[in-house]
Design a protein around this motif. Structure first.
Motif, PDB file in Angstrom:
ATOM      1  N   ALA A  43       2.976  -4.275  -3.884  1.00  0.00           N
ATOM      2  CA  ALA A  43       3.286  -5.623  -4.386  1.00  0.00           C
ATOM      3  C   ALA A  43       2.617  -6.686  -3.515  1.00  0.00           C
ATOM      4  O   ALA A  43       2.043  -7.657  -4.022  1.00  0.00           O
ATOM      5  CB  ALA A  43       4.802  -5.838  -4.414  1.00  0.00           C
ATOM      6  N   ALA A  44       2.678  -6.503  -2.207  1.00  0.00           N
ATOM      7  CA  ALA A  44       2.075  -7.482  -1.294  1.00  0.00           C
ATOM      8  C   ALA A  44       0.560  -7.500  -1.444  1.00  0.00           C
ATOM      9  O   ALA A  44      -0.068  -8.568  -1.455  1.00  0.00           O
ATOM     10  CB  ALA A  44       2.451  -7.152   0.155  1.00  0.00           C
ATOM     11  N   LEU A  45      -0.038  -6.325  -1.572  1.00  0.00           N
ATOM     12  CA  LEU A  45      -1.493  -6.241  -1.724  1.00  0.00           C
ATOM     13  C   LEU A  45      -1.925  -6.935  -3.013  1.00  0.00           C
ATOM     14  O   LEU A  45      -2.913  -7.683  -3.031  1.00  0.00           O
ATOM     15  CB  LEU A  45      -1.942  -4.777  -1.708  1.00  0.00           C
ATOM     16  CG  LEU A  45      -1.885  -4.096  -0.331  1.00  0.00           C
ATOM     17  CD1 LEU A  45      -1.832  -2.581  -0.464  1.00  0.00           C
ATOM     18  CD2 LEU A  45      -3.079  -4.510   0.540  1.00  0.00           C
ATOM     19  N   ALA A  46      -1.170  -6.733  -4.097  1.00  0.00           N
ATOM     20  CA  ALA A  46      -1.498  -7.385  -5.369  1.00  0.00           C
ATOM     21  C   ALA A  46      -1.382  -8.902  -5.228  1.00  0.00           C
ATOM     22  O   ALA A  46      -2.245  -9.653  -5.698  1.00  0.00           O
ATOM     23  CB  ALA A  46      -0.569  -6.872  -6.468  1.00  0.00           C
ATOM     24  N   GLU A  47      -0.323  -9.345  -4.547  1.00  0.00           N
ATOM     25  CA  GLU A  47      -0.104 -10.784  -4.336  1.00  0.00           C
ATOM     26  C   GLU A  47      -1.281 -11.392  -3.562  1.00  0.00           C
ATOM     27  O   GLU A  47      -1.676 -12.536  -3.789  1.00  0.00           O
ATOM     28  CB  GLU A  47       1.193 -10.977  -3.531  1.00  0.00           C
ATOM     29  CG  GLU A  47       1.643 -12.400  -3.364  1.00  0.00           C
ATOM     30  CD  GLU A  47       2.187 -12.996  -4.655  1.00  0.00           C
ATOM     31  OE1 GLU A  47       3.081 -12.378  -5.257  1.00  0.00           O
ATOM     32  OE2 GLU A  47       1.690 -14.064  -5.068  1.00  0.00           O
ATOM     33  N   ALA A  48      -1.831 -10.598  -2.626  1.00  0.00           N
ATOM     34  CA  ALA A  48      -2.956 -11.073  -1.821  1.00  0.00           C
ATOM     35  C   ALA A  48      -4.294 -10.801  -2.497  1.00  0.00           C
ATOM     36  O   ALA A  48      -5.347 -10.989  -1.900  1.00  0.00           O
ATOM     37  CB  ALA A  48      -2.922 -10.418  -0.434  1.00  0.00           C
ATOM     38  N   GLY A  49      -4.257 -10.373  -3.765  1.00  0.00           N
ATOM     39  CA  GLY A  49      -5.483 -10.189  -4.521  1.00  0.00           C
ATOM     40  C   GLY A  49      -6.265  -8.942  -4.125  1.00  0.00           C
ATOM     41  O   GLY A  49      -7.492  -8.918  -4.188  1.00  0.00           O
ATOM     42  N   PHE A  50      -5.551  -7.896  -3.744  1.00  0.00           N
ATOM     43  CA  PHE A  50      -6.178  -6.682  -3.221  1.00  0.00           C
ATOM     44  C   PHE A  50      -5.667  -5.513  -4.068  1.00  0.00           C
ATOM     45  O   PHE A  50      -4.499  -5.165  -4.001  1.00  0.00           O
ATOM     46  CB  PHE A  50      -5.734  -6.525  -1.765  1.00  0.00           C
ATOM     47  CG  PHE A  50      -6.577  -5.621  -0.915  1.00  0.00           C
ATOM     48  CD1 PHE A  50      -7.321  -4.577  -1.452  1.00  0.00           C
ATOM     49  CD2 PHE A  50      -6.626  -5.815   0.460  1.00  0.00           C
ATOM     50  CE1 PHE A  50      -8.082  -3.763  -0.643  1.00  0.00           C
ATOM     51  CE2 PHE A  50      -7.384  -5.010   1.278  1.00  0.00           C
ATOM     52  CZ  PHE A  50      -8.116  -3.979   0.727  1.00  0.00           C
ATOM     53  N   ASP A  51      -6.546  -4.902  -4.862  1.00  0.00           N
ATOM     54  CA  ASP A  51      -6.124  -3.788  -5.715  1.00  0.00           C
ATOM     55  C   ASP A  51      -5.990  -2.515  -4.905  1.00  0.00           C
ATOM     56  O   ASP A  51      -6.911  -2.139  -4.182  1.00  0.00           O
ATOM     57  CB  ASP A  51      -7.161  -3.538  -6.819  1.00  0.00           C
ATOM     58  CG  ASP A  51      -6.976  -4.521  -7.960  1.00  0.00           C
ATOM     59  OD1 ASP A  51      -5.844  -5.033  -8.109  1.00  0.00           O
ATOM     60  OD2 ASP A  51      -7.955  -4.786  -8.669  1.00  0.00           O
ATOM     61  N   ALA A  52      -4.855  -1.867  -5.014  1.00  0.00           N
ATOM     62  CA  ALA A  52      -4.649  -0.608  -4.302  1.00  0.00           C
ATOM     63  C   ALA A  52      -3.843   0.328  -5.181  1.00  0.00           C
ATOM     64  O   ALA A  52      -2.975  -0.096  -5.934  1.00  0.00           O
ATOM     65  CB  ALA A  52      -3.917  -0.854  -2.992  1.00  0.00           C
ATOM     66  N   GLU A  53      -4.162   1.632  -5.094  1.00  0.00           N
ATOM     67  CA  GLU A  53      -3.405   2.650  -5.822  1.00  0.00           C
ATOM     68  C   GLU A  53      -2.379   3.290  -4.905  1.00  0.00           C
ATOM     69  O   GLU A  53      -2.523   3.253  -3.691  1.00  0.00           O
ATOM     70  CB  GLU A  53      -4.337   3.790  -6.293  1.00  0.00           C
ATOM     71  CG  GLU A  53      -5.505   3.352  -7.116  1.00  0.00           C
ATOM     72  CD  GLU A  53      -6.599   4.425  -7.091  1.00  0.00           C
ATOM     73  OE1 GLU A  53      -6.261   5.624  -7.283  1.00  0.00           O
ATOM     74  OE2 GLU A  53      -7.761   4.069  -6.839  1.00  0.00           O
ATOM     75  N   ARG A  54      -1.377   3.904  -5.513  1.00  0.00           N
ATOM     76  CA  ARG A  54      -0.417   4.695  -4.744  1.00  0.00           C
ATOM     77  C   ARG A  54      -0.991   6.076  -4.499  1.00  0.00           C
ATOM     78  O   ARG A  54      -1.491   6.721  -5.435  1.00  0.00           O
ATOM     79  CB  ARG A  54       0.890   4.816  -5.535  1.00  0.00           C
ATOM     80  CG  ARG A  54       1.779   3.599  -5.422  1.00  0.00           C
ATOM     81  CD  ARG A  54       2.414   3.536  -4.042  1.00  0.00           C
ATOM     82  NE  ARG A  54       3.302   4.684  -3.857  1.00  0.00           N
ATOM     83  CZ  ARG A  54       4.544   4.713  -4.305  1.00  0.00           C
ATOM     84  NH1 ARG A  54       5.060   3.661  -4.914  1.00  0.00           N
ATOM     85  NH2 ARG A  54       5.284   5.776  -4.130  1.00  0.00           N
ATOM     86  N   GLY A  55      -0.950   6.539  -3.275  1.00  0.00           N
ATOM     87  CA  GLY A  55      -1.382   7.893  -2.958  1.00  0.00           C
ATOM     88  C   GLY A  55      -0.331   8.899  -3.390  1.00  0.00           C
ATOM     89  O   GLY A  55       0.752   8.525  -3.842  1.00  0.00           O
ATOM     90  N   PRO A  56      -0.624  10.197  -3.245  1.00  0.00           N
ATOM     91  CA  PRO A  56       0.326  11.240  -3.638  1.00  0.00           C
ATOM     92  C   PRO A  56       1.525  11.284  -2.690  1.00  0.00           C
ATOM     93  O   PRO A  56       1.426  10.872  -1.537  1.00  0.00           O
ATOM     94  CB  PRO A  56      -0.497  12.519  -3.502  1.00  0.00           C
ATOM     95  CG  PRO A  56      -1.530  12.187  -2.460  1.00  0.00           C
ATOM     96  CD  PRO A  56      -1.849  10.729  -2.632  1.00  0.00           C
TER      97      PRO A  56
END
Lengths: 308, 308
Positions: A276-289
């Protein structure tokens, strides 16, 4: 070899807790056990703790491989740090042996930042090994926690990493500073608005000490009623995560550019907060396994020839 | 009017301690008293605490003027914040009255930073009034402490200020984090080398979260023997002061340029530490006068017509 036979007993053994996995001949998880037997919590011996953690798995005719603080100077046997760049083969080639060889321990990884200041990890190298395939392109792995790690890896090799004391800073400020005294007890209800506001402020441009000013803002916003007491904790959490993300992105850019793929690896609730924080900061990230440590231990055991 | 006659009883009444000054008809200090009767430490009533602090001064036929947290919402009587720009006349015109008018209290000052986040001070406005002449050119006053203040003032008017939670961050990290556990008990011997090294690293370029990474460096430097256990506390202190200085200078530059004159005002040992850190960071600053609060209370009392 039967379907349910144990090929490896894999242990993720940290500071506060210890987790054991029984892995089958394809590396699949057949069982999980957990106990608050982290190295800082032990009253008895390491062999006794291993016995208590494993229970009847202690009789399994299978090798055992552990990662985490169990291999630190304060652990069972020290597994000295391997320097970056650290491929899987370097980890597999530097296992330490405890208990007369009945337990192997994965080494930690060390590097130096641009100013020559050392950085270290123990346990996260194994999670990275589990989360990223050895043929994965250049990837940024973010492992949130007491001491968050940002790791750049390429085809299974850890190139560089940086630690941020975000989780511990949150904890000591929340429990012992004036900010904690302004905050209502955590209700369990996550306040996305206050958190996002904190993230944006934390990630905004500013010199490194800007964080010391922004922290005080959590107090003044509460003082003026701009933040309700129950919002202070999530705002503070957002401030610190935003600051980590801005600095982590800057750090990654200095490692030859921010990798296109970013993966958040770790405890699910904390990963949600980071995503959520990464998205708010404009940074796309996936969840790892999930269970990345178990997968990493399996891969390291294979590279070491402990299992096939 | 005799030479030793009391013209004003001046009180600097904060969170943890309270200080009283007996001032003569030229504003000169005739006597000083101090007690650990800060507003957070009181068990009895405010009038009782005032009596205990003043002793036989309670009978002096002179007005009393106080500054500090005694005027906060948790204090004796709230003296609402005056907004920036705050000239001496605005402070003098907004005194609160306690004890049936037997004690006047200086208001705090509020402002909002570039992002609209509020900032507040109580007590420091009076120290600034005492440290800077009303005809002083544009000056930067730095008031180190639990919550350090950077203040830009011009001809006795507080134009803007910013708070940094440096002292409190040091305290909670030192007492409650892993960094404190790595540090030896403070020996009282100041390690200028470790402190300076921390300052340079803290003041280096970097996003606001770089501080969260650099804090972890205090641990790894100790782990690798680059820092001795007895150096960790001064290194940590340097890191935080360096970070504050870098951000404070950036803040001052945004207030229409860093003033040519910078003054460090406050408790002597802490001012020494800040002056050393400022010099290390290439920032020339002078030491302000001692007893700035008493001088400020005298000036505010004159502006309010309480004394001549």
């Amino acid at each position: 070899v039967t379907a349910g036979a144990t090929a490896l007993v894999a242990l993720d053994w940290g500071t506060s807790s210890a987790r054991a996995y029984r892995l089958g001949h394809g590396g699949q998880i057949l069982g999980r056990r957990e106990a608050p037997l982290g190295i800082r919590n032990l009253s008895g011996s390491y062999p006794a703790a291993l016995g208590a953690l494993l229970g009847d798995w202690i009789d399994a005719k299978a090798p055992r491989l552990a990662c985490g603080m169990i291999g630190s100077r304060q652990g069972w046997v020290e597994a000295p740090y391997v320097d970056c760049p650290a491929p899987l083969s370097a980890l597999a080639g530097a296992l330490a042996r405890a208990d007369g060889g009945a337990l192997s321990i994965v080494p930690g990884v060390a590097c130096r930042d641009a100013d020559g200041v050392p950085d270290v990890m123990r346990g996260e190298e194994t999670q990275v090994a589990g989360a990223l395939a050895t043929d994965a392109e250049r990837t940024l792995a973010i492992l949130p926690g007491t001491h968050s790690k940002w790791v750049v890896a390429e085809r299974g090799t850890i190139r560089a990493f940086a630690t941020f004391m975000t989780g511990e800073a949150y904890q000591v400020l929340r429990e012992h500073s004036i900010l904690g005294r302004m905050a209502e007890a955590e209700s369990g209800a996550f306040d996305a608005g206050a958190f996002g506001r904190g993230v944006r402020r934390g990630a905004a441009d500013g010199a490194s000490g800007a964080l010391l000013h922004r922290l005080f803002g959590a107090r003044t916003l509460a003082l003026t009623g701009d933040l309700a007491p129950k919002q202070v904790a999530d705002y503070l959490s957002g401030l610190l995560l935003g600051a980590e993300i801005a600095a982590g992105r800057e750090w990654a850019a200095r490692q030859g550019g921010v990798p296109e793929r970013a993966l958040v690896v770790g405890e699910p609730a904390l990963c949600d907060r980071y995503t959520a924080a990464l998205a708010e900061a404009g940074f796309d990230a996936e969840r790892g396994p999930n269970d990345a440590a178990a997968a990493g231990l399996w891969r390291i055991a294979r590279a070491a020839g402990i299992v096939r």
